[in-house]
Design an enzyme around this catalytic site. Sequence first.
Site, PDB file in Angstrom:
ATOM      1  CG  HIS A 257      -2.130  -0.880   1.026  1.00  0.00           C
ATOM      2  ND1 HIS A 257      -2.079  -2.229   1.297  1.00  0.00           N
ATOM      3  CD2 HIS A 257      -3.389  -0.645   0.588  1.00  0.00           C
ATOM      4  CE1 HIS A 257      -3.251  -2.774   1.044  1.00  0.00           C
ATOM      5  NE2 HIS A 257      -4.066  -1.845   0.607  1.00  0.00           N
ATOM      6  N   GLY A 258       2.010   1.194   0.556  1.00  0.00           N
ATOM      7  CA  GLY A 258       2.818   2.405   0.561  1.00  0.00           C
ATOM      8  C   GLY A 258       4.143   2.211   1.246  1.00  0.00           C
TER       9      GLY A 258
END
Lengths: 312, 479
Positions: B322-323
């Site tokens: 996701h990041g």
Amino acid sequence: MKKFLIKILIYIFCVGLLITSINEWYKNNGTDSDNTRKFQSVPENIQICNLGSSHGLYGFCYEDFEGQYTCFNFGMSQQRPSYDLKIFQNYRQALQEGAVVFIPISHFSLFGISDESYPGFESKNKRYYKILPKEAVKNYHFDTALYTKYFPVLSAYEDIFRSAIPLQEEESKEWSSMSSYIDLEKNVLMASERYIIAGQLDENGGRIYNQEEINALYQIIELCKESNVRPILVTAPCLSEYTDAVRQIAPDFEKEFYGLLEEIVNRTGVEYYDYSYDERFAHHYELFMDGDHLNKDGAKKFVRILIQDIYE
Amino acid sequence: MLFNSFAYIFFLPVVFVLYWLLPHKYRWFLLLAASCYFYMSWNPKYIFLILGVTAISYCSALALEKSGSKGKKIILLFTAVACLGTLFLFKYFNFFLENLCRSLELFSIRLNPVTLRLILPVGISFYTFQALSYVIDVYRGDIRAERHFGYYAAFITFFPQLVAGPIERTSHLLPQIKSPKSFEEPKAMDGLKMILWGYFKKMVVADTLALYVDKIYGGLESYNGLTLAIAAFFFVLQIYCDFSGYSSIAIGTSKLMGIDLATNFASPYFSTSIKEFWRRWHISLSSWFRDYVYIPLGGSRCRTWKRNRNLFLTFLLSGFWHGADWTFLVWGGLHGIAQILENTFHKPIEKIKQHKAGIFISWLVVFAFWNFTMIFFRASNIDDALYVLAHMLDGISSPMEYIHNGYYFLGIDKFQFLYLIFLIFILSASDYSFYKKCSFDLLHTKSKAVEWGLYIALGVIVVLFSQKGGAAEFVYFQF
């Protein structure tokens, strides 16, 4: 496929019809949270009017003079001289020759960063789409005009519910209230910080003189003279707590503020009435809704005093 | 080009009409051209990146079929490095370098890191995974390599799911692109309904909630108490509506072209266990990690400690996908731990869920846990997340003041509050009906007049209440 496309067209037509109907209803019945509805019924041959920001909007109430003078309040919250000028240019035909135009000058009017640089500018700017021609609106965008002027229901959101349910508007309730009901100490400190500090100082702590707003003020005075109306600069009354807070926050500010006003008065010969320390208001909480905004009773009294003073 | 932009409202009908006017043999070309145009509307340069990933995976798959077992491993490794390497460069390079330098500083070794100022290409996390899954499936012998580059490119770049999923499996989407089809009105109508529902979730619910969430998370130190808890709760609804709204629009758009995409959300907020939650939330991603990470690690067919290790690593990687931030690692790690605990205490949990009250408690625990972990997901850094957790109960000793301040500092009046309750009610009711039975099917059984009335009302609500003044990006675009 044909049947499918026809169904879509019927659907779009039904939705469009409903939205147009709701829009028409909202135009006439929506809450007037941005105070623009009054511009739909600007009278002719106005004899006394005022421009200005919230100090103009709330500080002038002409109810006691209905029938005696034709009056109008052009004030709107957070409105600076640049937009006062545009409003005056657009509505000056409604003024009678010899009319009086009060131009409230607040502490933030002539200083600080440009309108467009303030956070929330775009949101506040939307109201001018409804009352000014497109050439007069700063940062004009057609899609914003669509949402605010032609189809205001598209940007109404929960205001649609407010309009549908007839309750007393929060604003008028506030305007009727007294300042002693609020935390006055905190309020005046926040107000003076906002007017004197926020956006008014450069990175070296120096005062930013907003030349655009100063020029706009000069232009309003000039236009008034051309239109044969009488411009009068006014600083609205404040509670003593507020003026004390201003001195506390920035001891030199008053010198700068009045220095600038003196220059404007000397160059243009315009009349200037300063009521910020007037004892008839400074200690009277019953006339204010907060430290620097008159309530309805205060606004009526202020207008009485003003008219008496200017016609003496 | 965002789904919720004027440009898309013109783009989609043009593509739709052309698609059905063209004979089948040219449709792949239209899809490919439209998808490239759609992608280039963000940043024209990055079209070369996606076409590069497409070309590499296409060639690798063909080469895999011709190679022996040793050669296959090398080709697979090369493709994985190419795809994941691209992802690493754009998404994780700066994070790794920064943390490496910080670690070295502990040993008094100072480096001047080179920071790559690269804009993250939209959708890179999604299409690299899609390309990688194709190559892995060919490697495993689950599918044959696609020989027609055009069909394959149309599959990878398929615009409805290009930038934020669902991450499609080759065996599901590619045959649909290849097979001739004729226009089916019921499917197209379902597609339009899904698009409308997606717009409601994204433009009305998510974008409205975002106003409050962004305000509070943008100035956390000015808030405490119930305001923080409300912001956390609003974000949980915002991200669901944002992402599932996008998925609905993507799936609906595909249906207009007679193509079915995988379901990506199945009312996850009504789940009564973490395991069930992950079968209902971002299904395409969780199934991707299950099939290509968890199972190859050994899955659950091994000793308990290995199974737990596999679960934890899979969720950690899923969080990291996701990041490039510690907050996402913490988020993923927490879910891994929760799954491990749920497996460990499986029997007592099942016993509790035999009663209705137990089911309700299970739902409450799962939902509260999700709210808790999403604080890390939304916060800019660990410090902010810890601030929220540390201060969300400030003032709770005076409940009335706690509630009053929470509402007051949110800066909403009673009408705005009622409006939000109204939106949350519509969302919950429809999701619950979908949880029990698909809501679109439910409406279909009622009279045509009722069905038309409801969808017209929904259309009016979307037009009137969608946040305007510039199309707001979808949250998952940043991944």
